[in-house]
Design a protein around this motif. Sequence first.
Motif, mmCIF file in Angstrom:
data_model
loop_
_atom_site.group_PDB
_atom_site.id
_atom_site.type_symbol
_atom_site.label_atom_id
_atom_site.label_comp_id
_atom_site.label_asym_id
_atom_site.label_seq_id
_atom_site.Cartn_x
_atom_site.Cartn_y
_atom_site.Cartn_z
ATOM 1 N N GLU A 1 0.884 -1.485 -0.283
ATOM 2 C CA GLU A 1 0.055 0.257 -0.224
ATOM 3 C C GLU A 1 1.300 0.970 0.073
ATOM 4 O O GLU A 1 1.490 1.986 0.622
ATOM 5 C CB GLU A 1 -0.660 0.130 1.544
ATOM 6 C CG GLU A 1 -1.496 1.142 1.513
ATOM 7 C CD GLU A 1 -2.288 1.834 0.887
ATOM 8 O OE1 GLU A 1 -3.289 0.894 -0.308
ATOM 9 O OE2 GLU A 1 -2.388 2.973 0.577
ATOM 10 N N ALA B 1 -21.973 5.418 2.381
ATOM 11 C CA ALA B 1 -22.649 4.981 2.704
ATOM 12 C C ALA B 1 -22.686 2.718 1.960
ATOM 13 O O ALA B 1 -22.551 2.983 0.585
ATOM 14 C CB ALA B 1 -24.121 4.902 1.011
ATOM 15 N N ARG C 1 -15.121 5.403 6.367
ATOM 16 C CA ARG C 1 -13.655 5.382 5.407
ATOM 17 C C ARG C 1 -12.859 4.420 6.048
ATOM 18 O O ARG C 1 -12.748 2.826 6.505
ATOM 19 C CB ARG C 1 -13.086 5.618 4.866
ATOM 20 C CG ARG C 1 -12.535 4.975 3.631
ATOM 21 C CD ARG C 1 -11.797 5.744 2.690
ATOM 22 N NE ARG C 1 -12.758 6.334 1.127
ATOM 23 C CZ ARG C 1 -13.122 6.336 0.305
ATOM 24 N NH1 ARG C 1 -12.410 4.868 0.047
ATOM 25 N NH2 ARG C 1 -14.056 6.983 -0.554
ATOM 26 N N ASP D 1 -1.949 0.861 -10.970
ATOM 27 C CA ASP D 1 -0.842 1.430 -11.940
ATOM 28 C C ASP D 1 -0.700 -0.105 -12.515
ATOM 29 O O ASP D 1 0.204 -0.402 -13.673
ATOM 30 C CB ASP D 1 0.150 1.408 -11.311
ATOM 31 C CG ASP D 1 0.701 2.933 -10.580
ATOM 32 O OD1 ASP D 1 0.176 3.698 -11.630
ATOM 33 O OD2 ASP D 1 -0.148 3.491 -9.928
HETATM 34 C C1 LIG Z 1 -16.679 11.505 -2.783
HETATM 35 C C2 LIG Z 1 -17.106 9.791 -2.832
HETATM 36 C C3 LIG Z 1 -17.659 9.257 -2.132
HETATM 37 C C4 LIG Z 1 -18.318 7.978 -2.298
HETATM 38 N N1 LIG Z 1 -18.964 7.880 -1.574
HETATM 39 C C5 LIG Z 1 -19.576 5.805 -1.807
HETATM 40 C C6 LIG Z 1 -20.438 5.935 -0.996
HETATM 41 O O1 LIG Z 1 -21.077 6.401 -0.678
HETATM 42 N N2 LIG Z 1 -20.622 4.673 -1.011
HETATM 43 C C7 LIG Z 1 -19.812 3.570 -2.045
HETATM 44 O O2 LIG Z 1 -19.933 1.888 -1.911
HETATM 45 N N3 LIG Z 1 -18.760 4.555 -2.825
HETATM 46 C C8 LIG Z 1 -18.633 5.451 -2.760
HETATM 47 N N4 LIG Z 1 -17.801 5.703 -3.179
HETATM 48 C C9 LIG Z 1 -16.758 4.962 -4.154
HETATM 49 C C10 LIG Z 1 -15.606 4.570 -2.932
HETATM 50 O O3 LIG Z 1 -14.675 5.018 -1.956
HETATM 51 C C11 LIG Z 1 -14.934 3.679 -4.186
HETATM 52 O O4 LIG Z 1 -15.437 2.590 -5.218
HETATM 53 C C12 LIG Z 1 -14.203 2.570 -3.113
HETATM 54 O O5 LIG Z 1 -12.775 3.192 -2.730
HETATM 55 C C13 LIG Z 1 -13.178 1.841 -4.116
HETATM 56 O O6 LIG Z 1 -12.672 0.982 -3.126
HETATM 57 P P1 LIG Z 1 -11.091 0.354 -3.757
HETATM 58 O O7 LIG Z 1 -10.835 -0.723 -3.138
HETATM 59 O O8 LIG Z 1 -11.649 -0.682 -5.267
HETATM 60 O O9 LIG Z 1 -10.613 1.366 -4.787
HETATM 61 P P2 LIG Z 1 -9.254 2.185 -2.997
HETATM 62 O O10 LIG Z 1 -10.365 2.561 -2.084
HETATM 63 O O11 LIG Z 1 -8.783 3.788 -4.033
HETATM 64 O O12 LIG Z 1 -7.910 1.996 -2.777
HETATM 65 C C14 LIG Z 1 -6.868 1.554 -3.765
HETATM 66 C C15 LIG Z 1 -5.817 1.615 -2.709
HETATM 67 O O13 LIG Z 1 -4.869 1.806 -3.673
HETATM 68 C C16 LIG Z 1 -3.328 2.510 -3.145
HETATM 69 N N5 LIG Z 1 -2.723 2.924 -4.515
HETATM 70 C C17 LIG Z 1 -2.331 3.488 -5.205
HETATM 71 N N6 LIG Z 1 -1.767 3.182 -6.018
HETATM 72 C C18 LIG Z 1 -0.938 2.220 -5.694
HETATM 73 C C19 LIG Z 1 0.274 1.957 -6.254
HETATM 74 N N7 LIG Z 1 0.823 2.545 -6.805
HETATM 75 N N8 LIG Z 1 1.071 1.274 -4.979
HETATM 76 C C20 LIG Z 1 0.752 1.014 -4.200
HETATM 77 N N9 LIG Z 1 -0.296 1.499 -3.786
HETATM 78 C C21 LIG Z 1 -1.362 2.233 -4.927
HETATM 79 C C22 LIG Z 1 -3.839 3.548 -2.552
HETATM 80 O O14 LIG Z 1 -3.556 4.531 -1.362
HETATM 81 C C23 LIG Z 1 -5.950 3.361 -2.084
HETATM 82 O O15 LIG Z 1 -5.351 3.209 -0.362
HETATM 83 C C24 LIG Z 1 -17.211 7.101 -3.023
HETATM 84 C C25 LIG Z 1 -16.219 7.784 -3.244
HETATM 85 C C26 LIG Z 1 -15.973 9.813 -3.697
HETATM 86 C C27 LIG Z 1 -15.103 10.002 -4.104
#
Ligand SMILES: Cc1cc2nc3c(=O)[nH]c(=O)nc-3n(C[C@H](O)[C@H](O)[C@H](O)COP(=O)(O)OP(=O)(O)OC[C@H]3O[C@@H](n4cnc5c(N)ncnc54)[C@H](O)[C@@H]3O)c2cc1C
Length: 485
Positions: A37, A56, A116, A180
Amino acid sequence: MTALGENGPVVIVGAGPAGALLSIYLARQGHDVTVYESRPDMRQIDISAGRSINLALATRGIVPLVDVGLIDKIDAITIPMKGRMIHPESTEGDGGPLTLQPYGRADHEVIHSIARTDLNSILMDAAEAATGTGSVRFEFEHRLRNVDFDRSELRFERADGSETTVGFGTVFGADGGGSDVREAMLALGGGTEDTEWLDHGYKEITIPPGPEGEFQLDPTALHIWPRGEFMLIALANPSGDFTATLFAPNDGPESFAALSDPSIVESFFAEQFHDLVTLVPDAVEQFQENPTGRLATMRATGWSAGVQAVVVGDAAHAIVPFHGQGMNLAMESVRSLDRHLRENPADVARAFEQFEVDRKPSADAIADMALDNYIEMRAGVVDPDYMIKRELALELGQRFPDKISPRYNMVMFSTMPYQEAQSRAARQAELLTDLVSGASSIADVDFDRAAELVEELAPLPALDPLARPGVLSTDAPPRLPLREV
Ligand SMILES: Cc1cc2nc3c(=O)[nH]c(=O)nc-3n(C[C@H](O)[C@H](O)[C@H](O)COP(=O)(O)OP(=O)(O)OC[C@H]3O[C@@H](n4cnc5c(N)ncnc54)[C@H](O)[C@@H]3O)c2cc1C
């Protein structure tokens, strides 16, 4: 054919909700997993300020949490939201009468506000505690810089600028919308990526607790200030504050670009969100200090590269946040990936291909519905035509629970594939338009004709057995007393 782990270490990049949950599933399958991470450990350092603090949580995200045995821990930190609390346009007194538009008629049809950081911390703690199965190790402050598919090596940069290279058999890209891992796979050829930036952005501000630590608004509702081209929403946190998010055009007369100076921001808040002015005395300062986020829909194909790589969560399908589904979708996809891996134990490449076949249509459908829901939230919720149709959809859902469910409810409270929710909603929309034609309230609707039309619809599919209604508390009292407003 290759089984997972047979050709080298199992690595996840990204410890967001998708990566952390996936590590639990993979450990449960018996794999030893390392998660890299880029950010510091959020359990030790506050890194969330100004960026989507609370989310949510709905049925599609709840089911995997039930599946991995974490739902009781989650229950302790969520706040149920039973509907949308609409704050009308008013510059008088406390902002005018508020109206609650319930999400459903059944008690369990509520969504849940969750921080979160709390969710992610529970997932990471559980991953590290995995015993009797595989193991999970997190390496924080390791940013992926390069994927060398020929040598099966990943290069990471640490916080101090030093680099480390590790070998991998399979890398799971759970590294978010700007993945990436996905970029590296695209460079191999074979996949596509289409990022559609929205011409609207967002900014968060905090509505603090009142003087006695009390919530200043009803915590059991999602608050909306719908203003046509833009809107403010607010979700409660267990600590007594609310995270409010302004969604608005990037440019134009009522936009982030136009809110360029503190005096303009001050009058904007006084005119548009009058009831917040006394509740958030430092709104202008927060507005100036907090970043403005960008929003995009990212559609990709070619989610995997043989046995070597696969993307999951936002890295495979990033959507705009207006249906509150991005994380729910991501977690549902992680559970699907787990299932495909278990169904194809000797052939990981096939599992990855099946995963994309299964999930891509769903991801595309919710991407469209999330964009539609922005218009519904910022304008529809105060449009009489929308309101009568929504009320009728809820009424029909109650009269014909096996056949009808409003679109919002199929997305938030069901586990049917999103594309099925989308096509059923389109058919229901025609039916609602027909039935409300000439009606000024649902009392004018011909329910005999409604019964005939509903009869033609296919029955709603059964819920996933893990989607037990009421698995999260729906009537949890606010953690703190609610101040009268
Ligand atoms: C304003 C806003 C409100 C939202 N509200 C909601 C909601 O109410 N309900 C809902 O279901 N969803 C909501 N979402 C969407 C939700 O935040 C995302 O869909 C969710 O976080 C996706 O999870 P993920 O683990 O796929 O990606 P992410 O949460 O983006 O996690 C990716 C991780 O990878 C890490 N990372 C990135 N690049 C690298 C790298 N090169 N090397 C190592 N680590 C890396 C990042 O630091 C991060 O920790 C919202 C989004 C936004 C912007």
